[in-house]
Write an enzyme that holds these catalytic residues in place. Structure first.
Site, PDB file in Angstrom:
ATOM      1  N   CYS A  67       0.831  -1.206   0.000  1.00 18.93           N
ATOM      2  CA  CYS A  67       0.000   0.000   0.000  1.00 18.93           C
ATOM      3  C   CYS A  67       0.870   1.262   0.000  1.00 18.93           C
ATOM      4  O   CYS A  67       1.382   1.650  -1.043  1.00 18.93           O
ATOM      5  CB  CYS A  67      -0.964  -0.040   1.194  1.00 18.93           C
ATOM      6  SG  CYS A  67      -2.322   1.143   1.080  1.00 18.93           S
ATOM      7  N   HIS A 124      -3.204  -5.111   1.123  1.00 21.55           N
ATOM      8  CA  HIS A 124      -2.468  -5.532   2.316  1.00 21.55           C
ATOM      9  C   HIS A 124      -2.519  -7.047   2.522  1.00 21.55           C
ATOM     10  O   HIS A 124      -3.301  -7.529   3.345  1.00 21.55           O
ATOM     11  CB  HIS A 124      -3.050  -4.852   3.556  1.00 21.55           C
ATOM     12  CG  HIS A 124      -2.727  -3.405   3.688  1.00 21.55           C
ATOM     13  ND1 HIS A 124      -1.515  -2.953   4.173  1.00 21.55           N
ATOM     14  CD2 HIS A 124      -3.456  -2.300   3.393  1.00 21.55           C
ATOM     15  CE1 HIS A 124      -1.511  -1.630   4.184  1.00 21.55           C
ATOM     16  NE2 HIS A 124      -2.680  -1.206   3.717  1.00 21.55           N
ATOM     17  N   GLU A 134      -0.564  -8.673   4.180  1.00 20.85           N
ATOM     18  CA  GLU A 134      -0.062  -8.923   5.538  1.00 20.85           C
ATOM     19  C   GLU A 134      -1.111  -8.701   6.622  1.00 20.85           C
ATOM     20  O   GLU A 134      -0.907  -9.074   7.781  1.00 20.85           O
ATOM     21  CB  GLU A 134       1.159  -8.035   5.825  1.00 20.85           C
ATOM     22  CG  GLU A 134       0.860  -6.588   6.141  1.00 20.85           C
ATOM     23  CD  GLU A 134       0.578  -5.694   4.942  1.00 20.85           C
ATOM     24  OE1 GLU A 134       0.517  -4.462   5.134  1.00 20.85           O
ATOM     25  OE2 GLU A 134       0.421  -6.221   3.823  1.00 20.85           O
TER      26      GLU A 134
END
Length: 294
Positions: free
Chosen positions: A112, A206, A208
């Site tokens: 991002c 994202h 993660e």
């Protein structure tokens, strides 16, 4: 008799995109510190790795340079509530650090904000998205022809959803950029950037983030999301965030997954983080071996 020395443990650098104020706000909303979550993910994907965190947005932060950056096997840049176009030291320090990593030839991955920082560091531009915020989940992210052939997306379907929250987007590509994925909200959902002989990978979403982090971000942004039309009122925000927290604890909750249109490639951690796992497999480990460390 010659005895071989064991290879040193892998060393990774995580660059925290938020300043101290942003980190405190996320914690107050029930979330975590982005860099600590990223480090936890990387330790799971590369057991035994030693991971340093750099709070580059903070005044007085010591930024690694030159040979120190070459000593890392890879670096990752987290998301952030900052905006590139607002400028200031918290932004410029991160861009300078990204340039230094690219110059050092160390593999780098950006999520991002990380993609946006890498884009500007390599000569591109970032703007506030005229289509508005993308929130919760990036829908219908579609691989380009280059993306379908790219190692970042091994094991990923051609069209998928992903956790996301961003108000800004890549406006102009840096020289040497190949767009790997796109959707109706942002033309650049992921890219490979070639700069100074180094290859960087970045995504606008994202991989993660577990669902609990999206829930915390929704609570943190709060009333602005009502103004933007995502929620009716505070109670609506609380319900949505609570649903995500429940799904985070129980991904098998079909009722909530169906209600919010959350697919398996988000709920299955292995599928969700595959871009980062592939970066380690196809970018970090080969570079580490080339540098004689593994």
């Amino acid at each position: 008799m010659v005895t071989s020395r064991p290879n040193p443990p892998a060393r990774l650098l995580v660059i925290e995109g938020n300043n101290a104020e942003g980190r405190a706000q996320q914690l107050a909303a029930g979330g975590g510190i982005a860099s600590q979550g990223y480090a936890e993910l990387l330790r799971g994907l590369l057991p035994g790795a030693e991971i340093d965190i750099c709070y580059a947005a903070d005044p007085g932060a010591e930024l690694p340079r030159g040979a120190a950056l070459e000593g890392y096997d890879g670096a990752a840049i987290t998301g952030s509530a900052l905006h590139i176009y607002q400028g200031g030291p918290s932004v410029s320090r991160q861009i300078d650090l990204a340039r230094a990593i690219l110059a050092a030839g160390t593999p780098i991955f950006g999520s991002c904000w990380g993609l946006q920082v890498l884009t500007v560091a390599a000569g591109g531009g970032v703007r506030r998205n005229p289509k508005g915020r993308e929130l919760g989940f990036g829908r219908g992210i579609r691989l380009t022809e280059a993306g379908r052939k790219h190692p970042m997306y091994i094991g990923k379907p051609d069209v998928f959803n992903a956790p996301t929250v961003h108000l800004d987007e890549v406006e102009s590509l840096a020289p040497g950029t190949v767009v790997l994925a796109t959707n109706a909200v942002s033309d650049v959902q992921s890219a490979e950037i070639h700069c100074n002989g180094t290859v960087a990978w970045g995504v606008q979403y994202h991989p993660e983030y577990p669902l609990r982090e999206i829930a915390a971000i929704v609570r943190r942004v709060g009333g602005r999301l009502i103004e933007e039309g995502f929620f009716l009122d505070e109670a609506d925000i609380k319900t949505f965030a609570a649903d995500l927290d429940t799904l985070d604890q129980n991904p098998a909750d079909k009722r909530l997954a169906w209600r919010h249109g959350i697919s398996k490639n988000v709920l299955d951690t292995r599928l969700r983080v595959s871009e980062v796992a592939n970066w380690i497999e196809y970018h970090v480990l080969p570079k580490r071996a080339k540098r004689g460390r593994g």
